[in-house]
Write a protein that holds these residues in place. Sequence first.
Motif, PDB file in Angstrom:
ATOM      1  N   ILE A 147     -10.710  -4.890   0.030  1.00 17.50           N
ATOM      2  CA  ILE A 147      -9.628  -4.133   0.203  1.00 17.50           C
ATOM      3  C   ILE A 147      -9.642  -2.928  -0.738  1.00 17.50           C
ATOM      4  O   ILE A 147      -9.250  -1.817  -0.591  1.00 17.50           O
ATOM      5  CB  ILE A 147      -8.414  -4.924   0.469  1.00 17.50           C
ATOM      6  CG1 ILE A 147      -8.330  -5.909   1.555  1.00 17.50           C
ATOM      7  CG2 ILE A 147      -7.062  -4.004   0.270  1.00 17.50           C
ATOM      8  CD1 ILE A 147      -8.505  -4.925   2.942  1.00 17.50           C
ATOM      9  N   PRO A 148      -9.575  -3.351  -2.185  1.00 13.21           N
ATOM     10  CA  PRO A 148      -9.331  -2.288  -3.314  1.00 13.21           C
ATOM     11  C   PRO A 148     -10.603  -1.475  -3.086  1.00 13.21           C
ATOM     12  O   PRO A 148     -10.363  -0.224  -3.166  1.00 13.21           O
ATOM     13  CB  PRO A 148      -9.613  -2.754  -4.504  1.00 13.21           C
ATOM     14  CG  PRO A 148      -9.174  -4.423  -3.981  1.00 13.21           C
ATOM     15  CD  PRO A 148      -9.803  -4.631  -2.721  1.00 13.21           C
ATOM     16  N   ALA A 149     -11.658  -1.731  -2.637  1.00 10.92           N
ATOM     17  CA  ALA A 149     -13.055  -0.938  -2.503  1.00 10.92           C
ATOM     18  C   ALA A 149     -12.546   0.140  -1.408  1.00 10.92           C
ATOM     19  O   ALA A 149     -12.779   1.372  -1.628  1.00 10.92           O
ATOM     20  CB  ALA A 149     -14.299  -1.609  -2.339  1.00 10.92           C
ATOM     21  N   LEU A 150     -12.171  -0.395  -0.087  1.00  7.72           N
ATOM     22  CA  LEU A 150     -11.907   0.484   0.802  1.00  7.72           C
ATOM     23  C   LEU A 150     -10.844   1.410   0.616  1.00  7.72           C
ATOM     24  O   LEU A 150     -10.744   2.778   1.006  1.00  7.72           O
ATOM     25  CB  LEU A 150     -11.563  -0.421   1.945  1.00  7.72           C
ATOM     26  CG  LEU A 150     -12.500  -1.073   2.993  1.00  7.72           C
ATOM     27  CD1 LEU A 150     -11.955  -1.925   3.901  1.00  7.72           C
ATOM     28  CD2 LEU A 150     -13.468   0.083   3.612  1.00  7.72           C
ATOM     29  N   THR A 151      -9.780   1.087  -0.151  1.00  7.19           N
ATOM     30  CA  THR A 151      -8.589   1.943  -0.436  1.00  7.19           C
ATOM     31  C   THR A 151      -9.101   2.800  -1.189  1.00  7.19           C
ATOM     32  O   THR A 151      -8.635   3.994  -1.194  1.00  7.19           O
ATOM     33  CB  THR A 151      -7.627   0.934  -1.203  1.00  7.19           C
ATOM     34  OG1 THR A 151      -7.061  -0.002  -0.308  1.00  7.19           O
ATOM     35  CG2 THR A 151      -6.249   1.929  -1.505  1.00  7.19           C
ATOM     36  N   ILE A 153     -10.581   8.761  -2.268  1.00  6.10           N
ATOM     37  CA  ILE A 153     -11.253   9.815  -3.121  1.00  6.10           C
ATOM     38  C   ILE A 153     -12.222  10.295  -2.093  1.00  6.10           C
ATOM     39  O   ILE A 153     -12.844  11.635  -2.453  1.00  6.10           O
ATOM     40  CB  ILE A 153     -12.292   8.952  -4.062  1.00  6.10           C
ATOM     41  CG1 ILE A 153     -13.057   7.945  -3.639  1.00  6.10           C
ATOM     42  CG2 ILE A 153     -11.310   8.407  -5.205  1.00  6.10           C
ATOM     43  CD1 ILE A 153     -14.159   7.404  -4.579  1.00  6.10           C
ATOM     44  N   PHE A 154     -12.519  10.005  -0.884  1.00  7.16           N
ATOM     45  CA  PHE A 154     -13.640  10.637   0.203  1.00  7.16           C
ATOM     46  C   PHE A 154     -13.053  12.214   0.291  1.00  7.16           C
ATOM     47  O   PHE A 154     -13.896  12.968   0.117  1.00  7.16           O
ATOM     48  CB  PHE A 154     -13.551   9.953   1.624  1.00  7.16           C
ATOM     49  CG  PHE A 154     -14.676  10.518   2.304  1.00  7.16           C
ATOM     50  CD1 PHE A 154     -15.933  10.104   2.164  1.00  7.16           C
ATOM     51  CD2 PHE A 154     -14.352  11.510   3.227  1.00  7.16           C
ATOM     52  CE1 PHE A 154     -16.973  10.465   3.033  1.00  7.16           C
ATOM     53  CE2 PHE A 154     -15.325  11.990   4.006  1.00  7.16           C
ATOM     54  CZ  PHE A 154     -16.710  11.531   3.931  1.00  7.16           C
ATOM     55  N   PRO A 155     -11.902  12.369   0.840  1.00  8.96           N
ATOM     56  CA  PRO A 155     -11.478  13.715   0.738  1.00  8.96           C
ATOM     57  C   PRO A 155     -11.439  14.538  -0.346  1.00  8.96           C
ATOM     58  O   PRO A 155     -11.323  15.807  -0.219  1.00  8.96           O
ATOM     59  CB  PRO A 155      -9.868  13.632   1.603  1.00  8.96           C
ATOM     60  CG  PRO A 155      -9.339  12.410   0.964  1.00  8.96           C
ATOM     61  CD  PRO A 155     -10.640  11.580   1.025  1.00  8.96           C
ATOM     62  N   LEU A 156     -11.359  13.948  -1.594  1.00 12.81           N
ATOM     63  CA  LEU A 156     -10.983  14.682  -2.984  1.00 12.81           C
ATOM     64  C   LEU A 156     -12.423  15.223  -3.491  1.00 12.81           C
ATOM     65  O   LEU A 156     -12.566  15.552  -4.534  1.00 12.81           O
ATOM     66  CB  LEU A 156     -10.432  13.808  -3.964  1.00 12.81           C
ATOM     67  CG  LEU A 156      -9.113  13.108  -3.440  1.00 12.81           C
ATOM     68  CD1 LEU A 156      -8.283  12.368  -4.656  1.00 12.81           C
ATOM     69  CD2 LEU A 156      -8.312  14.535  -3.238  1.00 12.81           C
ATOM     70  N   ASN A 182     -16.003   1.956 -13.648  1.00 12.10           N
ATOM     71  CA  ASN A 182     -15.270   2.427 -12.424  1.00 12.10           C
ATOM     72  C   ASN A 182     -15.704   1.494 -11.093  1.00 12.10           C
ATOM     73  O   ASN A 182     -16.222   2.121 -10.150  1.00 12.10           O
ATOM     74  CB  ASN A 182     -14.811   3.638 -12.382  1.00 12.10           C
ATOM     75  CG  ASN A 182     -13.638   3.722 -11.338  1.00 12.10           C
ATOM     76  OD1 ASN A 182     -13.420   2.862 -10.451  1.00 12.10           O
ATOM     77  ND2 ASN A 182     -12.945   4.843 -11.533  1.00 12.10           N
ATOM     78  N   TYR A 183     -15.629   0.107 -11.109  1.00 13.22           N
ATOM     79  CA  TYR A 183     -16.208  -0.593  -9.938  1.00 13.22           C
ATOM     80  C   TYR A 183     -15.729  -0.198  -8.485  1.00 13.22           C
ATOM     81  O   TYR A 183     -16.528  -0.236  -7.797  1.00 13.22           O
ATOM     82  CB  TYR A 183     -16.204  -2.182 -10.413  1.00 13.22           C
ATOM     83  CG  TYR A 183     -17.010  -2.486 -11.432  1.00 13.22           C
ATOM     84  CD1 TYR A 183     -18.310  -1.982 -11.633  1.00 13.22           C
ATOM     85  CD2 TYR A 183     -16.662  -3.006 -12.412  1.00 13.22           C
ATOM     86  CE1 TYR A 183     -19.074  -2.426 -12.841  1.00 13.22           C
ATOM     87  CE2 TYR A 183     -17.354  -3.150 -13.736  1.00 13.22           C
ATOM     88  CZ  TYR A 183     -18.835  -3.159 -13.794  1.00 13.22           C
ATOM     89  OH  TYR A 183     -19.138  -3.427 -14.932  1.00 13.22           O
ATOM     90  N   PRO A 184     -14.498  -0.268  -8.317  1.00 13.29           N
ATOM     91  CA  PRO A 184     -13.885   0.454  -7.151  1.00 13.29           C
ATOM     92  C   PRO A 184     -14.656   1.591  -6.810  1.00 13.29           C
ATOM     93  O   PRO A 184     -14.840   1.810  -5.497  1.00 13.29           O
ATOM     94  CB  PRO A 184     -12.258   0.521  -7.399  1.00 13.29           C
ATOM     95  CG  PRO A 184     -12.005  -0.609  -8.404  1.00 13.29           C
ATOM     96  CD  PRO A 184     -13.357  -0.359  -9.459  1.00 13.29           C
ATOM     97  N   ALA A 208     -16.813   2.229  -3.539  1.00  9.49           N
ATOM     98  CA  ALA A 208     -16.627   3.228  -2.600  1.00  9.49           C
ATOM     99  C   ALA A 208     -17.842   4.068  -2.346  1.00  9.49           C
ATOM    100  O   ALA A 208     -18.008   4.519  -1.160  1.00  9.49           O
ATOM    101  CB  ALA A 208     -15.451   4.250  -3.184  1.00  9.49           C
ATOM    102  N   GLY A 209     -18.663   4.345  -3.461  1.00 10.07           N
ATOM    103  CA  GLY A 209     -19.906   5.019  -3.030  1.00 10.07           C
ATOM    104  C   GLY A 209     -20.854   4.289  -2.158  1.00 10.07           C
ATOM    105  O   GLY A 209     -21.574   4.691  -1.277  1.00 10.07           O
TER     106      GLY A 209
END
Length: 261
Positions: free
Chosen positions: A50-54, A59-62, A226-228, A232-233
């Motif tokens: 959940i934290p990784a998906l959040t 950050i995807f659009p950023l 920054n593991y989240p 995400a990557g």
Amino acid sequence: MAYWRFTAKVMTDYYKNNKILMTAIAILFLFLIWELIAQLLKNPALPCPIPALTTFIQIFPLGLWKHFMISTYRVLTSILVGLALAVPLGLYIGRNTNIDKWLSPQLYLIYPIPKIALLPVIFAIFKIGDLSKIVLIVLIIFFQILITTRDAAKNIPENSILSVLSLGATPREIYSHVIIPSCLPEIFTAIRISLGTAISVLFFTESFATVEGLGYFIFEAWSRVNYPEMFAGIIAISLQGFVLFLLVDYLQRLICPWLYT
């Protein structure tokens, strides 16, 4: 008893035909396993899904999307170049016994060499940028596609060729109506295998002297602990592979409709 067998068959057929539902179930299952392992390890290096998906959604659009598009461009270009070089050569070798006898020993000698060891040489020749990464990926997947295509062309029954020849077909018509359609399923299999290889190699090459791509993003997030963001990557690179595999499946259905009738 017959009722339950009938119900089970109906449900099985329903799930087989509903690929979206089956894909969703598979994704949920993977995230469940991820959650269980994260809860067992209790290590910040493996955050919960959940934290990784959040973080991914945030950050995807950023900026993550730029790395996603750059990596996708490199993979797609490599696959297309590899196909353009390997498929015609594989078809030609597979249908010419003498050339196959001469080239096969050379292919067997060169193919097992770990091409990734040539990365410093490729960087020195083609500099650090898209071209060097694409060249390395093409160099690796070329042999996978070539050997698969050659074997598919060799295994076409001679009766299929002779029956078309008896109708007065030209060599070009034999290739377009017999050899190429017969080899297409194996070529698509080679594309799937090469796609996984291309993404893996690209991730490795993007970790060296670059500031673009998903490989760079993941290693840069790891260096900042920054593991989240790192995961995400990883989600982004998994999504990339998933989308590209769906694209290959769609193209196979479009180009080889006889396989689904």
